[in-house]
Enzyme design. Structure first.
Site, PDB file in Angstrom:
ATOM      1  N   ASP A  49     -12.159  -8.970   1.883  1.00 28.19           N
ATOM      2  CA  ASP A  49     -11.434  -7.695   2.627  1.00 28.19           C
ATOM      3  C   ASP A  49     -12.598  -8.251   3.409  1.00 28.19           C
ATOM      4  O   ASP A  49     -14.005  -7.912   3.140  1.00 28.19           O
ATOM      5  CB  ASP A  49     -11.822  -6.237   2.199  1.00 28.19           C
ATOM      6  CG  ASP A  49     -10.483  -5.249   1.252  1.00 28.19           C
ATOM      7  OD1 ASP A  49      -9.210  -5.977   2.378  1.00 28.19           O
ATOM      8  OD2 ASP A  49     -10.517  -4.945   1.609  1.00 28.19           O
TER       9      ASP A  49
ATOM     10  N   HIS B 289     -13.267  -5.607   6.755  1.00 27.89           N
ATOM     11  CA  HIS B 289     -12.690  -4.193   7.838  1.00 27.89           C
ATOM     12  C   HIS B 289     -13.772  -4.240   8.870  1.00 27.89           C
ATOM     13  O   HIS B 289     -15.133  -4.487   8.777  1.00 27.89           O
ATOM     14  CB  HIS B 289     -12.607  -3.357   7.259  1.00 27.89           C
ATOM     15  CG  HIS B 289     -11.194  -3.228   5.777  1.00 27.89           C
ATOM     16  ND1 HIS B 289     -10.219  -3.591   6.114  1.00 27.89           N
ATOM     17  CD2 HIS B 289     -11.680  -2.987   4.876  1.00 27.89           C
ATOM     18  CE1 HIS B 289      -9.458  -3.885   5.280  1.00 27.89           C
ATOM     19  NE2 HIS B 289     -10.623  -3.047   3.902  1.00 27.89           N
TER      20      HIS B 289
ATOM     21  N   CYS C 271      -4.996  -5.352  -4.015  1.00 30.11           N
ATOM     22  CA  CYS C 271      -4.702  -7.032  -3.363  1.00 30.11           C
ATOM     23  C   CYS C 271      -4.303  -7.626  -4.394  1.00 30.11           C
ATOM     24  O   CYS C 271      -3.759  -8.226  -4.251  1.00 30.11           O
ATOM     25  CB  CYS C 271      -6.223  -6.676  -2.924  1.00 30.11           C
ATOM     26  SG  CYS C 271      -6.543  -5.669  -1.303  1.00 30.11           S
TER      27      CYS C 271
ATOM     28  N   ASP D 225     -10.965 -10.941  -3.949  1.00 29.72           N
ATOM     29  CA  ASP D 225     -11.678  -9.813  -3.763  1.00 29.72           C
ATOM     30  C   ASP D 225     -13.035  -9.263  -4.716  1.00 29.72           C
ATOM     31  O   ASP D 225     -13.209  -7.921  -4.383  1.00 29.72           O
ATOM     32  CB  ASP D 225     -10.977  -8.382  -2.502  1.00 29.72           C
ATOM     33  CG  ASP D 225     -10.156  -8.715  -1.905  1.00 29.72           C
ATOM     34  OD1 ASP D 225      -9.898  -9.051  -1.669  1.00 29.72           O
ATOM     35  OD2 ASP D 225      -9.608  -7.513  -1.544  1.00 29.72           O
TER      36      ASP D 225
ATOM     37  N   HIS E 101     -15.284   0.424   3.059  1.00 31.35           N
ATOM     38  CA  HIS E 101     -16.298  -0.614   2.107  1.00 31.35           C
ATOM     39  C   HIS E 101     -15.414  -2.054   2.901  1.00 31.35           C
ATOM     40  O   HIS E 101     -14.833  -2.050   3.402  1.00 31.35           O
ATOM     41  CB  HIS E 101     -15.480  -0.681   0.855  1.00 31.35           C
ATOM     42  CG  HIS E 101     -13.086  -0.643   0.848  1.00 31.35           C
ATOM     43  ND1 HIS E 101     -12.908  -0.081   1.440  1.00 31.35           N
ATOM     44  CD2 HIS E 101     -12.733  -1.947   1.118  1.00 31.35           C
ATOM     45  CE1 HIS E 101     -11.751   0.386   1.378  1.00 31.35           C
ATOM     46  NE2 HIS E 101     -11.078  -1.061   0.979  1.00 31.35           N
TER      47      HIS E 101
ATOM     48  N   LYS F  89      -9.025 -10.567   5.546  1.00 27.11           N
ATOM     49  CA  LYS F  89      -8.716 -10.180   5.802  1.00 27.11           C
ATOM     50  C   LYS F  89      -8.210  -8.831   5.887  1.00 27.11           C
ATOM     51  O   LYS F  89      -9.694  -8.159   6.093  1.00 27.11           O
ATOM     52  CB  LYS F  89      -6.973 -10.126   4.673  1.00 27.11           C
ATOM     53  CG  LYS F  89      -8.090  -9.325   2.947  1.00 27.11           C
ATOM     54  CD  LYS F  89      -7.074  -9.551   2.096  1.00 27.11           C
ATOM     55  CE  LYS F  89      -7.422  -8.882   0.646  1.00 27.11           C
ATOM     56  NZ  LYS F  89      -7.750  -7.911   0.264  1.00 27.11           N
TER      57      LYS F  89
HETATM   58  C1  VGL Z   1      -8.536  -2.847  -2.912  1.00 26.82           C
HETATM   59  C2  VGL Z   1      -7.945  -0.637  -2.012  1.00 26.82           C
HETATM   60  C3  VGL Z   1      -8.435  -0.304  -0.741  1.00 26.82           C
HETATM   61  C4  VGL Z   1      -8.682  -3.407  -3.199  1.00 26.82           C
HETATM   62  C5  VGL Z   1      -9.079  -3.051  -1.056  1.00 26.82           C
HETATM   63  O1  VGL Z   1      -8.796  -4.829  -2.748  1.00 26.82           O
HETATM   64  O2  VGL Z   1      -7.340  -3.794  -4.367  1.00 26.82           O
HETATM   65  N1  VGL Z   1      -8.330  -1.658  -2.890  1.00 26.82           N
HETATM   66  N2  VGL Z   1      -8.489  -2.129  -0.884  1.00 26.82           N
END
Ligand code: VGL
Length: 182
Positions: free
Chosen positions: A46, A48, A127, A8, A61, A86
């Site tokens: 990430d 979404h 993550c 990420d 985000h 993901k």
């Molecule tokens: C994450 C908080 C919310 C991460 C993702 O990538 O660690 N942290 N979503």
């Protein structure tokens, strides 16, 4: 065979992003500096949908196909062989790279005869934690590159607690300078 998993390293988790991890982008030069020590390099993102339930817990985000979801520009992403997406449906938090739906990370690593998985990226207490613990459960030897991760620390001490939890689960912490060359 060893592999590097870059978790990420996306604009929204770096300075100026909507869920910026303090000093998140500082992991980038460290990661770029170890890429040539790996033949197998994978990443997670990430990814979404705009209406994700995950945004009831977090600021919006890494929405699919937006600038915030792109890799941080200075990350040397040409060397990444495959990116695993993901959190791709509205009900899925997608903290672990092994929850990716675009492709099966465990199968990819096993097909590439990977037994040692090096983990770096963002964020230590979410993550990275979830991905490293899952990797252990799936039987990989797991190494976290400690100068190539940063935490959110929504509550003070979260990253430190995450590190202790990972160590209790047999995950090894290693400075980037000690990552083997072969
Ligand atoms: C994450 C908080 C919310 C991460 C993702 O990538 O660690 N942290 N979503």
């Amino acid at each position: 065979m060893k592999a590097l998993l870059i978790v990420d390293v996306q604009n929204d988790f770096c300075t100026g992003g909507t869920l910026a991890v303090p000093e998140g982008e500082k992991v980038v030069p460290v990661i770029n500096g170890i890429l040539n020590r790996f033949k197998v390099i994978v990443a997670s993102k990430d990814w979404h949908p705009a209406g994700s339930r995950h945004f009831e817990k977090w600021p919006v985000h890494c929405v699919q196909d937006t600038y915030g979801a792109a890799f941080y520009p200075q990350l040397d992403d040409e060397k990444i062989q495959k990116t695993f997406l993901k959190g791709t449906d509205e009900k899925n938090d997608g903290y672990s790279a092994f929850d990716a739906t675009s492709d099966n990370l465990e199968r990819f690593l096993k097909e590439n005869k990977v037994n040692d998985l090096y983990v770096c990226g963002l964020a230590t207490d979410y993550c990275v934690l979830a991905s490293a613990l899952d990797a252990r459960k799936k039987g990989f030897n797991v190494f976290v590159v400690e100068d190539a991760v940063k935490g959110v620390d929504a509550k003070a001490g979260d990253s430190e607690r995450a590190i202790i939890q990972m160590k209790h689960n047999g995950i090894v912490f290693m400075d980037s300078g000690l990552v083997p060359l072969d």
